[in-house]
Design a protein around this motif. Sequence first.
Motif, short mmCIF file in Angstrom:
data_model
loop_
_atom_site.label_atom_id
_atom_site.label_comp_id
_atom_site.label_asym_id
_atom_site.label_seq_id
_atom_site.Cartn_x
_atom_site.Cartn_y
_atom_site.Cartn_z
N LEU A 164 -7.31 2.68 -0.88
CA LEU A 164 -6.47 1.79 -0.07
C LEU A 164 -6.99 1.70 1.36
O LEU A 164 -7.06 0.60 1.93
CB LEU A 164 -5.03 2.29 -0.07
CG LEU A 164 -4.24 2.07 -1.38
CD1 LEU A 164 -2.93 2.84 -1.34
CD2 LEU A 164 -3.97 0.59 -1.61
N ALA B 173 0.84 -1.21 0.00
CA ALA B 173 0.00 0.00 0.00
C ALA B 173 0.87 1.26 0.00
O ALA B 173 0.57 2.23 -0.71
CB ALA B 173 -0.94 -0.01 1.20
N PRO C 80 -1.57 -6.15 -8.27
CA PRO C 80 -2.49 -6.16 -7.13
C PRO C 80 -2.03 -5.31 -5.97
O PRO C 80 -0.89 -5.42 -5.52
CB PRO C 80 -2.54 -7.65 -6.75
CG PRO C 80 -2.20 -8.38 -7.99
CD PRO C 80 -1.20 -7.51 -8.70
N LEU C 81 -2.93 -4.46 -5.50
CA LEU C 81 -2.75 -3.58 -4.36
C LEU C 81 -1.76 -2.45 -4.61
O LEU C 81 -1.52 -1.64 -3.73
CB LEU C 81 -2.30 -4.38 -3.13
CG LEU C 81 -2.80 -3.89 -1.76
CD1 LEU C 81 -4.31 -3.94 -1.69
CD2 LEU C 81 -2.20 -4.70 -0.64
N SER D 212 -9.96 -2.84 -8.84
CA SER D 212 -8.91 -3.82 -8.55
C SER D 212 -8.58 -3.85 -7.07
O SER D 212 -8.47 -4.94 -6.47
CB SER D 212 -7.65 -3.48 -9.37
OG SER D 212 -6.59 -4.33 -9.02
N ILE D 213 -8.45 -2.69 -6.44
CA ILE D 213 -8.10 -2.64 -5.02
C ILE D 213 -9.21 -3.25 -4.16
O ILE D 213 -8.94 -4.06 -3.26
CB ILE D 213 -7.81 -1.20 -4.58
CG1 ILE D 213 -6.50 -0.72 -5.19
CG2 ILE D 213 -7.77 -1.08 -3.06
CD1 ILE D 213 -6.20 0.74 -4.94
N THR E 63 -9.35 -7.06 -4.72
CA THR E 63 -8.12 -7.65 -4.17
C THR E 63 -8.22 -7.72 -2.65
O THR E 63 -7.87 -8.74 -2.04
CB THR E 63 -6.89 -6.81 -4.56
OG1 THR E 63 -6.69 -6.88 -5.98
CG2 THR E 63 -5.63 -7.31 -3.87
N CYS E 64 -8.72 -6.68 -2.05
CA CYS E 64 -8.85 -6.64 -0.59
C CYS E 64 -9.93 -7.61 -0.09
O CYS E 64 -9.79 -8.20 0.99
CB CYS E 64 -9.14 -5.22 -0.12
SG CYS E 64 -7.70 -4.12 -0.28
N GLN F 118 -6.26 7.44 -4.55
CA GLN F 118 -5.70 6.13 -4.29
C GLN F 118 -5.66 5.84 -2.79
O GLN F 118 -5.94 4.72 -2.36
CB GLN F 118 -4.28 6.05 -4.88
CG GLN F 118 -3.61 4.68 -4.77
CD GLN F 118 -4.15 3.67 -5.76
OE1 GLN F 118 -5.17 3.90 -6.40
NE2 GLN F 118 -3.48 2.54 -5.88
N GLY G 191 -10.12 -0.27 1.20
CA GLY G 191 -9.80 -1.67 0.98
C GLY G 191 -9.27 -2.34 2.24
O GLY G 191 -9.69 -3.47 2.57
N SER H 66 2.37 1.69 -3.37
CA SER H 66 1.33 2.17 -4.27
C SER H 66 1.17 3.68 -4.18
O SER H 66 1.12 4.38 -5.20
CB SER H 66 0.00 1.48 -3.95
OG SER H 66 -1.05 2.00 -4.74
N SER I 183 -0.77 2.10 -13.82
CA SER I 183 -1.55 0.87 -13.70
C SER I 183 -0.83 -0.30 -14.35
O SER I 183 -0.12 -1.04 -13.68
CB SER I 183 -2.96 1.06 -14.30
OG SER I 183 -2.87 1.50 -15.65
#
Length: 395
Positions: A57, A23, A352-353, A360-361, A364-365, A53, A60, A26, A276
């Motif tokens: 995060l 994270a 991922p993440l 996606s986040i 994924t979470c 973002q 997520g 990211s 991305s």
Amino acid sequence: MSNFVQKYIKGDQVMWGIIVFLALVSLLTVYSATGSLAYKTQGGNTTHFMFKQLFFLLFGISLIIVVHRIPYKYFVFFSLPLLYVSIILLLITVLSGQNLNEASRWLTVPGIGLSFQPSEVAKLGLVLYVSRVLAQHQRDDGPTEGAFWPIIIHTAVVCLLIFPENLSTSLLLGGIIMLMMFLGRVPFRHLFFTGLTGTAIVAIVLLLAMNDVVIVDRAETWASRFEDYMDDEQEMSKFGGDYQITQSKIAIATGGVLGKGPGNSDQRNFLPHPYSDFIYAIIAEEFGFFGALLVLVAYFIFFTRIGVLVSSSNRTFPAFMVLGLGIMLVAQAFLNMGVAVGIFPVTGQPLPLVSMGGTSIVFTCLALGAILSVSRHYQEEREQQNAKVQNSENQ
């Protein structure tokens, strides 16, 4: 803070550490990689995408905390409704999906304008469903005969709905389900002919597209990427080859061992989707070989923790669920990183993440939350057993 962690953060602490690390990577990389996009779309507000973002995060990670507190047995009941909802959403996407980045993979929620990819819902729903079916059909005295047709029918429906606009996701998901069936002792003859059929379909579509016969709208793009990938280095240097891969390799090469430092990327201004699809190239450019290696090692350690969790499981459904979701995340990560360094053709899979993108986040979470739910359950079981042993010794 420590009381909060002890009370609410359960399960594999190494996994939690990897989640926090990725994270942070990211946030740093998205902030750097979205500079040009911010000037184009946000009037030069370079913090806009970083805070966006950050919101996803934090949301997520909150989802992970909530989901990992849910007993994993409830995921059995969610699996079939989630799968059928995802199939309906995929059908709607095929008929009237929103076109972004030259592909109709998105649906927009009316009224709030929020866009998401139904394929992410489908990945989660299908893996849970397959885990449930494999667990129901396990036998001690022979192969898992009855699981094949329920699994392959639902997998074929999902993958064929994803296929026209997202070949890589369709192949990745299909491959993971095949691996789950193989490890679930589904007869190999079924898997062999299924794999042969799927490979033949993809090969025919690509060969026809290479000969200007297009039966799927995006087949020409896939064929072009495949041809660029098959070109040798000399041809790519002479004729330009694939622009994305060329710019990605420049970013990685100029990053060197220690990198240019956070926010000092040059290729973010030339590389398509540096926030991305090609975010790993920006990581390598800004943080160097060691920074890129650290991210790679983080996913590898996550993979080993998945293996430990599966091997320690004494129940079939959670073992298959952790295996499917874990391999899906790791395979997607390795595919993204492999594309950035030129090992694989361009696929459009996010890291991922790490990659920017709310859909996606979030999913994924959700997957990470389900994995950590199993880890938390076994951790609590061990604590209870240890407490009983201590009580018996004290007595």
